[in-house]
Every structure is written in C-alpha cells, then in structure tokens.
Design a protein around this motif. Structure first.
Motif, PDB file in Angstrom:
ATOM      1  N   PHE A   4       0.835  -1.199   0.000  1.00  0.00           N
ATOM      2  CA  PHE A   4       0.000   0.000   0.000  1.00  0.00           C
ATOM      3  C   PHE A   4       0.869   1.248   0.000  1.00  0.00           C
ATOM      4  O   PHE A   4       0.472   2.291  -0.500  1.00  0.00           O
ATOM      5  CB  PHE A   4      -0.922  -0.011   1.221  1.00  0.00           C
ATOM      6  CG  PHE A   4      -1.866   1.144   1.247  1.00  0.00           C
ATOM      7  CD1 PHE A   4      -2.747   1.353   0.210  1.00  0.00           C
ATOM      8  CD2 PHE A   4      -1.857   2.035   2.305  1.00  0.00           C
ATOM      9  CE1 PHE A   4      -3.634   2.420   0.231  1.00  0.00           C
ATOM     10  CE2 PHE A   4      -2.737   3.107   2.334  1.00  0.00           C
ATOM     11  CZ  PHE A   4      -3.622   3.294   1.304  1.00  0.00           C
ATOM     12  N   ARG A   8      -0.301   4.405  -2.259  1.00  0.00           N
ATOM     13  CA  ARG A   8      -1.135   5.321  -1.513  1.00  0.00           C
ATOM     14  C   ARG A   8      -0.966   6.724  -2.064  1.00  0.00           C
ATOM     15  O   ARG A   8      -0.072   6.974  -2.837  1.00  0.00           O
ATOM     16  CB  ARG A   8      -0.759   5.284  -0.043  1.00  0.00           C
ATOM     17  CG  ARG A   8       0.565   5.916   0.290  1.00  0.00           C
ATOM     18  CD  ARG A   8       0.697   5.909   1.796  1.00  0.00           C
ATOM     19  NE  ARG A   8       1.824   6.663   2.215  1.00  0.00           N
ATOM     20  CZ  ARG A   8       3.028   6.168   2.317  1.00  0.00           C
ATOM     21  NH1 ARG A   8       3.261   4.926   2.008  1.00  0.00           N
ATOM     22  NH2 ARG A   8       4.020   6.916   2.720  1.00  0.00           N
ATOM     23  N   VAL A  13      -4.037   7.494  -1.900  1.00  0.00           N
ATOM     24  CA  VAL A  13      -3.939   6.048  -1.860  1.00  0.00           C
ATOM     25  C   VAL A  13      -3.205   5.468  -3.051  1.00  0.00           C
ATOM     26  O   VAL A  13      -2.708   4.399  -2.973  1.00  0.00           O
ATOM     27  CB  VAL A  13      -5.328   5.437  -1.790  1.00  0.00           C
ATOM     28  CG1 VAL A  13      -5.304   4.007  -2.184  1.00  0.00           C
ATOM     29  CG2 VAL A  13      -5.897   5.621  -0.415  1.00  0.00           C
ATOM     30  N   LEU A  82      -8.973  -0.578  -4.670  1.00  0.00           N
ATOM     31  CA  LEU A  82      -8.439   0.771  -4.786  1.00  0.00           C
ATOM     32  C   LEU A  82      -9.144   1.530  -5.904  1.00  0.00           C
ATOM     33  O   LEU A  82      -9.390   0.989  -6.980  1.00  0.00           O
ATOM     34  CB  LEU A  82      -6.935   0.731  -5.097  1.00  0.00           C
ATOM     35  CG  LEU A  82      -6.047  -0.071  -4.150  1.00  0.00           C
ATOM     36  CD1 LEU A  82      -4.643  -0.170  -4.721  1.00  0.00           C
ATOM     37  CD2 LEU A  82      -6.024   0.572  -2.778  1.00  0.00           C
ATOM     38  N   GLN A 106      -9.597   3.645  -0.628  1.00  0.00           N
ATOM     39  CA  GLN A 106      -9.277   2.234  -0.463  1.00  0.00           C
ATOM     40  C   GLN A 106     -10.377   1.567   0.337  1.00  0.00           C
ATOM     41  O   GLN A 106     -10.817   2.075   1.376  1.00  0.00           O
ATOM     42  CB  GLN A 106      -7.949   2.061   0.274  1.00  0.00           C
ATOM     43  CG  GLN A 106      -7.638   0.612   0.622  1.00  0.00           C
ATOM     44  CD  GLN A 106      -6.304   0.437   1.315  1.00  0.00           C
ATOM     45  OE1 GLN A 106      -5.327   1.095   0.975  1.00  0.00           O
ATOM     46  NE2 GLN A 106      -6.250  -0.441   2.297  1.00  0.00           N
ATOM     47  N   ARG A 111      -9.755   0.534   5.106  1.00  0.00           N
ATOM     48  CA  ARG A 111     -10.363   1.517   4.208  1.00  0.00           C
ATOM     49  C   ARG A 111      -9.943   2.934   4.596  1.00  0.00           C
ATOM     50  O   ARG A 111      -9.685   3.244   5.752  1.00  0.00           O
ATOM     51  CB  ARG A 111     -11.881   1.392   4.240  1.00  0.00           C
ATOM     52  CG  ARG A 111     -12.545   1.742   5.564  1.00  0.00           C
ATOM     53  CD  ARG A 111     -14.030   1.449   5.510  1.00  0.00           C
ATOM     54  NE  ARG A 111     -14.711   1.819   6.739  1.00  0.00           N
ATOM     55  CZ  ARG A 111     -14.717   1.082   7.833  1.00  0.00           C
ATOM     56  NH1 ARG A 111     -14.059  -0.069   7.848  1.00  0.00           N
ATOM     57  NH2 ARG A 111     -15.371   1.473   8.911  1.00  0.00           N
TER      58      ARG A 111
END
Length: 221
Positions: A4, A8, A13, A82, A106, A111
């Motif tokens: 991530f 991100r 994200v 995503l 996300q 989340r």
C-alpha cells in the motif's frame, strides 16, 4: 513497508498511473512519489508490483481530462480494492514544471481516502525529473488525518533505462519514513517496462525488494 506504500496517495492512496507530456517518461511503480503527468485521452495501462508480502495491480485509462483507475492489492492475508482519479492543474513541459491533483480511496479492512498534490520539474530536456508530493490521508470513518510526503528523482541512462531514488513517509513518526533506490528499463517501447527497487525503513520488516511492471499501449477506442 507494505505494498500500500507503493500506491497510496502521497498522499492519494495511489498515484494514478502517471504520464504528462503525452509520451514523456513518468514516475511509475515501484516509485512511491507520484508525478504531474496523466495518460492521454482513451489510452490505458496496467501497473503492478510484487514484494515478499504481497502484490498490487492497477489498470487506469485517460477519460475526459482525468486518469481513472480501479485496482486491488493483497498483503499477507488481507486484500483491498483501490479507486483513484488524477487530473492536471498545470501540464508538465520539457524543462518546465507541472502540478497534478490525485484523489483516492481504499476499501477493505484498512479503508480510507486521500488527496495528493504532485509537482514535477523537468531538467536537461527530461533527462532528470524531480518529484515533490504533499498530501493527506484518512483511515476509516473515525480515523484521524495524517500528512504524507515524498521527494523523488529519475535520471535517464540512455533512451530506455533510468535510475530512481526517493524518500517518503507519513505523519511525524520516524518508523513511517522510507528511502528507496531503484532502476527502470523499457523492454518494449510504448508497451512494456520493468522496475526493481530496494526500500530501506527504520526496521528490517520495512525493508526489502520490490519488483514492478507496466503494460501499456492499449486504448478504449
């Protein structure tokens, strides 16, 4: 470090794929710093990355002045969906500078949502690209807002290869700061490029090798 971290917002994200001057070099994965570039109208690409903890994949296309993407990541036993949207506030030109806006979200257990402002400066006729990102991300409905940042550079080594380097992080904790050194090579111009990078964090768990691939050259038309 997690996958991530690759996508991100830097905040957003994800750094919605990336490309500005219609066919200019761009900050692709596994770079964490995003650039002030978007895909051409109706052009599409698939970015993916893999490390020892999991994988990430994000297809994106240029639609109406925006670069829109929807993808997924898997880290150990956890997965997430995503969404991302990126547009230009100031187009990047050779030996000039540009700014973009990235919005992202996300889903899943972790989340959240984010916003990011990538700035890219072109030097030496695009031989050197410098990226600076500033943004914020929010985790969950009751989570707090955390600032994110990234500084990166891409130095071209001929027509097909580049060295990448960057530092990035979120919040004020040293444990959430990272440095990365990598390389990118185009195997098929306009079609396929591969990346490899080594990330170094404060602890061993945050360090490791990330391999990325970008497949492009397909269109909505």
């Amino acid at each position: 470090m997690t996958l991530f971290d690759l996508v991100r917002p830097f905040a957003a994200v994800t750094a919605v794929a990336a490309l500005c001057a219609p066919s200019a070099v761009h900050a692709g994965r596994p770079m964490a710093a995003d650039d002030a570039v978007i895909l051409d109208e109706a052009s599409c690409e698939l970015q993916s990355a893999l490390d020892r903890l999991g994988w990430y994949a994000m297809p994106a296309c240029g639609v109406g002045g925006w670069e829109l993407g929807a993808g997924a990541l898997r880290q150990q036993q956890h997965g997430a969906l995503l969404l991302q949207a990126k547009t230009l506030l100031r187009p990047l030109q050779t030996d000039g500078w540009g700014v973009a806006l990235v919005l992202s979200a996300q889903g899943g257990a972790d989340r959240g949502a984010g916003v990011n402002l990538p700035l890219t400066a072109s030097l030496w006729r695009d031989a050197l690209l410098v990226h600076a990102n500033a943004g914020a991300q929010r985790a969950g409905t009751g989570g707090g807002v955390m600032g994110t940042w990234a500084l990166g550079a891409e130095l071209a080594l001929g027509a097909r290869s580049a060295v990448t380097m960057e530092a990035y992080g979120s919040g004020t904790q040293a444990a959430k700061r990272y440095a990365r050194l990598g390389a990118r090579h185009t195997l098929l111009p306009g079609r396929l490029e591969v990346d490899i990078a080594y990330t170094r964090g404060i602890d061993a768990a945050a360090s490791g090798v990330v391999v990325g691939m970008t497949v492009s050259g397909w269109s909505l038309r």
